[in-house]
Design a protein around this motif. Structure first.
Motif, short mmCIF file in Angstrom:
data_model
loop_
_atom_site.label_atom_id
_atom_site.label_comp_id
_atom_site.label_asym_id
_atom_site.label_seq_id
_atom_site.Cartn_x
_atom_site.Cartn_y
_atom_site.Cartn_z
N ALA A 178 33.33 39.20 23.30
CA ALA A 178 33.96 38.68 24.49
C ALA A 178 34.37 37.43 24.17
N ILE A 179 33.42 36.41 23.88
CA ILE A 179 33.94 34.90 23.67
C ILE A 179 34.84 34.53 22.49
N ASN A 231 38.27 35.73 23.84
CA ASN A 231 38.74 34.75 24.93
C ASN A 231 39.54 33.67 24.10
N LYS A 232 38.60 33.18 22.90
CA LYS A 232 39.20 32.15 22.06
C LYS A 232 40.44 32.54 21.54
N GLN A 260 42.78 34.26 22.66
CA GLN A 260 43.86 34.05 23.73
C GLN A 260 44.52 32.95 23.75
N TYR A 261 43.48 31.90 23.34
CA TYR A 261 44.27 30.43 23.21
C TYR A 261 44.32 30.02 21.77
N GLU A 298 42.17 29.93 19.42
CA GLU A 298 41.26 28.97 18.81
C GLU A 298 40.17 29.74 17.95
N ASN A 314 42.43 41.74 28.10
CA ASN A 314 42.52 40.34 28.03
C ASN A 314 43.92 39.86 27.52
N GLU A 321 46.80 41.53 28.06
CA GLU A 321 47.81 41.72 28.93
C GLU A 321 47.83 40.50 29.83
N LEU A 322 46.65 39.89 30.16
CA LEU A 322 46.38 38.92 31.33
C LEU A 322 47.22 37.76 30.67
N THR A 323 46.87 37.49 29.16
CA THR A 323 47.59 36.34 28.56
C THR A 323 49.15 36.45 28.66
#
Lengths: 75, 184
Positions: free
Chosen positions: A8-9, A12-13, A15-16, A18, A44, A46-48
């Protein structure tokens, strides 16, 4: 093998933009067999996309502080 | 009367971004929008005694802001003297006849809907962000809207990167849940 928390982490990275190359490979491997994380990963992304599409503005913290002070003076 | 209390000391933290987004989408100038938000807060303070508690604080402030936006347009038009309406023939139709009909919006086009929809989406996201715990919303805004680097945020807030990613994770999960009903 990585755990779902790690996946998950990394997701999330990603998405940016990174996540490192190795992290991305780890994530893809994990998504191959983990259904929950695959779903999460899709939502996730989609949210981005939603956040990119929407014109989001925010006031800089500095301006907010000034605003707060001005307002406080008038109370 | 206690239930109809306003809390002006929390206004900036709770509503400034939401009102600002609303204003920017209407006046498309960040400086003007900032001033309008500021004026809205002052006006709200001044007429606080008229607040009856029938609407939520934010709805009430938005109503004031709407007036301010109208006033703003009134002012700039009166400065110019009067409103101007420009009409031009579209260049590719020099044939006489249906020029007025040609100026009318294309009923099949959904381009302008996209813009409206995106504005609504922006406000919906902003609303969901305002429901997050303060620290999470701060980190999420810095990262997503202001596009700051992980390193800078960590320095500014005095946290370490793994802290930051946990907060981002919680914020994103909460936002997915919040936006779920309408936007996914």
């Amino acid at each position: 093998m990585i755990s779902c928390d790690e996946a998950a982490i990394i997701c999330n990275k990603k998405q940016y933009k990174e996540a490192s190359f190795i992290e991305k490979i780890k994530l893809v491997m994990h998504l191959l067999y983990c259904n929950t994380c695959s779903k999460f990963s899709k939502r996730n992304a989609e949210l981005t996309a939603l956040c990119d599409k929407a014109p989001l503005h925010c006031l800089p913290a500095k301006d907010k502080l000034i605003m707060k002070k001005d307002l406080q003076d008038k109370i | 009367m206690e239930t109809h209390q306003l809390h002006p000391e929390n206004w900036v933290d709770q509503y400034a971004d939401y009102l600002f987004n609303y204003a920017v989408s209407r006046v498309s100038d960040t400086e003007v929008a900032k001033d309008l938000v500021q004026e809205t807060f002052f006006a709200g303070l001044k007429s606080a005694k008229n607040y009856k508690g029938t609407a939520a604080e934010r709805t009430w402030l938005i109503a004031i802001l709407k007036r301010k936006v109208i006033d703003h347009y009134r002012k700039i038009y009166s400065n110019k003297g009067k409103a101007e309406v420009r009409m031009s023939y579209s260049s590719h139709s020099d044939t006489d006849g249906d020029w007025l009909e040609e100026q009318v919006a294309d009923p099949i086009s959904t381009l302008e809907n996209d813009r409206i929809e995106n504005e609504e989406l922006g406000l919906a996201i902003q609303e969901c962000i305002s429901k997050l715990p303060k620290k999470q919303s701060l980190v999420f805004i810095m990262k997503t809207i202001q596009g700051m680097s992980t390193e800078d945020i960590c320095k500014e807030l005095g946290i370490n990167p793994s802290n930051l990613w946990v907060m981002i994770h919680r914020a994103r999960t909460a936002l997915m849940g919040c936006l779920n009903q309408n936007w996914f």
